[in-house]
Design a protein around this motif. Structure first.
Motif, PDB file in Angstrom:
ATOM      1  N   SER A 100       0.842  -1.194   0.000  1.00 28.57           N
ATOM      2  CA  SER A 100       0.000   0.000   0.000  1.00 28.57           C
ATOM      3  C   SER A 100       0.880   1.248   0.000  1.00 28.57           C
ATOM      4  CB  SER A 100      -0.879  -0.013   1.255  1.00 28.57           C
ATOM      5  OG  SER A 100      -1.500   1.226   1.463  1.00 28.57           O
ATOM      6  N   LYS A 101       0.380   2.306  -0.592  1.00 29.39           N
ATOM      7  CA  LYS A 101       1.106   3.572  -0.581  1.00 29.39           C
ATOM      8  C   LYS A 101       0.828   4.375   0.688  1.00 29.39           C
ATOM      9  CE  LYS A 101       1.184   3.564  -5.568  1.00 29.39           C
ATOM     10  NZ  LYS A 101       0.313   2.444  -5.884  1.00 29.39           N
ATOM     11  N   GLU A 102      -0.069   3.912   1.512  1.00 31.91           N
ATOM     12  CA  GLU A 102      -0.467   4.636   2.719  1.00 31.91           C
ATOM     13  C   GLU A 102       0.707   4.926   3.661  1.00 31.91           C
ATOM     14  OE1 GLU A 102      -1.749   5.733   6.541  1.00 31.91           O
ATOM     15  OE2 GLU A 102      -0.910   3.763   6.155  1.00 31.91           O
ATOM     16  N   PRO A 103       1.619   3.969   3.913  1.00 37.15           N
ATOM     17  CA  PRO A 103       2.737   4.316   4.806  1.00 37.15           C
ATOM     18  C   PRO A 103       3.600   5.448   4.248  1.00 37.15           C
ATOM     19  CG  PRO A 103       2.624   1.934   4.516  1.00 37.15           C
ATOM     20  CD  PRO A 103       1.655   2.552   3.539  1.00 37.15           C
ATOM     21  N   ILE A 104       3.743   5.497   2.943  1.00 32.00           N
ATOM     22  CA  ILE A 104       4.526   6.569   2.325  1.00 32.00           C
ATOM     23  C   ILE A 104       3.837   7.903   2.566  1.00 32.00           C
ATOM     24  CG2 ILE A 104       5.371   7.501   0.126  1.00 32.00           C
ATOM     25  CD1 ILE A 104       5.559   4.563  -0.852  1.00 32.00           C
ATOM     26  N   GLU A 105       2.546   7.927   2.367  1.00 34.05           N
ATOM     27  CA  GLU A 105       1.776   9.157   2.560  1.00 34.05           C
ATOM     28  C   GLU A 105       1.791   9.600   4.017  1.00 34.05           C
ATOM     29  OE1 GLU A 105      -0.427  12.471   1.826  1.00 34.05           O
ATOM     30  OE2 GLU A 105       0.310  11.117   0.285  1.00 34.05           O
ATOM     31  N   SER A 106       1.477   8.694   4.904  1.00 31.22           N
ATOM     32  CA  SER A 106       1.318   9.097   6.304  1.00 31.22           C
ATOM     33  C   SER A 106       2.646   9.399   6.994  1.00 31.22           C
ATOM     34  CB  SER A 106       0.555   8.022   7.085  1.00 31.22           C
ATOM     35  OG  SER A 106       1.307   6.827   7.154  1.00 31.22           O
ATOM     36  N   ILE A 107       3.698   8.694   6.622  1.00 29.06           N
ATOM     37  CA  ILE A 107       4.984   8.911   7.282  1.00 29.06           C
ATOM     38  C   ILE A 107       5.779  10.014   6.600  1.00 29.06           C
ATOM     39  CG2 ILE A 107       7.234   7.871   7.819  1.00 29.06           C
ATOM     40  CD1 ILE A 107       5.760   5.164   8.024  1.00 29.06           C
ATOM     41  N   GLY A 108       5.707  10.072   5.267  1.00 28.96           N
ATOM     42  CA  GLY A 108       6.686  10.890   4.605  1.00 28.96           C
ATOM     43  C   GLY A 108       6.260  11.965   3.658  1.00 28.96           C
ATOM     44  N   LEU A 109       5.036  12.044   3.248  1.00 29.26           N
ATOM     45  CA  LEU A 109       4.723  13.010   2.210  1.00 29.26           C
ATOM     46  C   LEU A 109       3.859  14.179   2.658  1.00 29.26           C
ATOM     47  CD1 LEU A 109       4.234  10.742  -0.908  1.00 29.26           C
ATOM     48  CD2 LEU A 109       6.227  12.050  -0.203  1.00 29.26           C
TER      49      LEU A 109
END
Length: 161
Positions: A100-109
């Protein structure tokens, strides 16, 4: 949030059982788990190589960043750039593992574009950096694994664009 968590949350919010297609999506997710872990492992084990290749490409394309007044001028700023490369590569591995792209969004973007603008970090250079990270990383993977990993890099590139 993993694919499983997303599907369960959606079904629960709608007060229903998982559908046949949702159960198939979970099965597919589970079946691809070993490959996703292998991809993340290859990227983690080769992070220094990936980062080194990417930074060489970036500074060959944009040598002004390493010159006086550039954003990567001096050891401290240069090391901060490498730290960011490592951070983005790590975010990609989190996304791959989760499917999922969710960890990228929530942690880093969230807010990253604004942060770079406030620090006068050229967004175009950051996009180039992620493109070069992607190229270096995908070159270490077989075609199927590269196809699995590429969208996570693209997600970051699009978020910065």
């Amino acid at each position: 949030m993993s694919v499983i968590s997303q599907l369960i949350e959606t079904a629960d919010n709608q007060l229903r059982y998982l559908s046949v297609s949702e159960l198939q999506a979970i099965k597919d997710y589970m079946d691809s788990g070993e490959r996703r872990l292998q991809i993340a492992q290859v990227l983690a084990e080769n992070r220094k190589r990936i980062i080194d290749q990417a930074q060489k490409q970036l500074f060959a394309k944009r040598p002004e960043y390493r010159q006086p007044g550039g954003n990567a001028y001096g050891e401290k700023r240069y090391n901060q750039c490498l730290r960011d490369y490592d951070w983005y590569l790590r975010l990609v591995t989190y996304g791959i593992i989760a499917g999922s792209k969710e960890p990228i969004e929530s942690i880093g973007l969230i807010g990253v574009r604004e942060m770079y603008n406030s620090l006068n970090v050229p967004i175009a250079g950051m996009i180039d950096a992620i493109v070069f990270l992607k190229e270096a990383a995908l070159s270490l993977l077989d075609p199927d694994s590269a196809a699995e990993a590429a969208p996570y890099f693209d997600y970051i590139i699009n978020a910065l664009s």
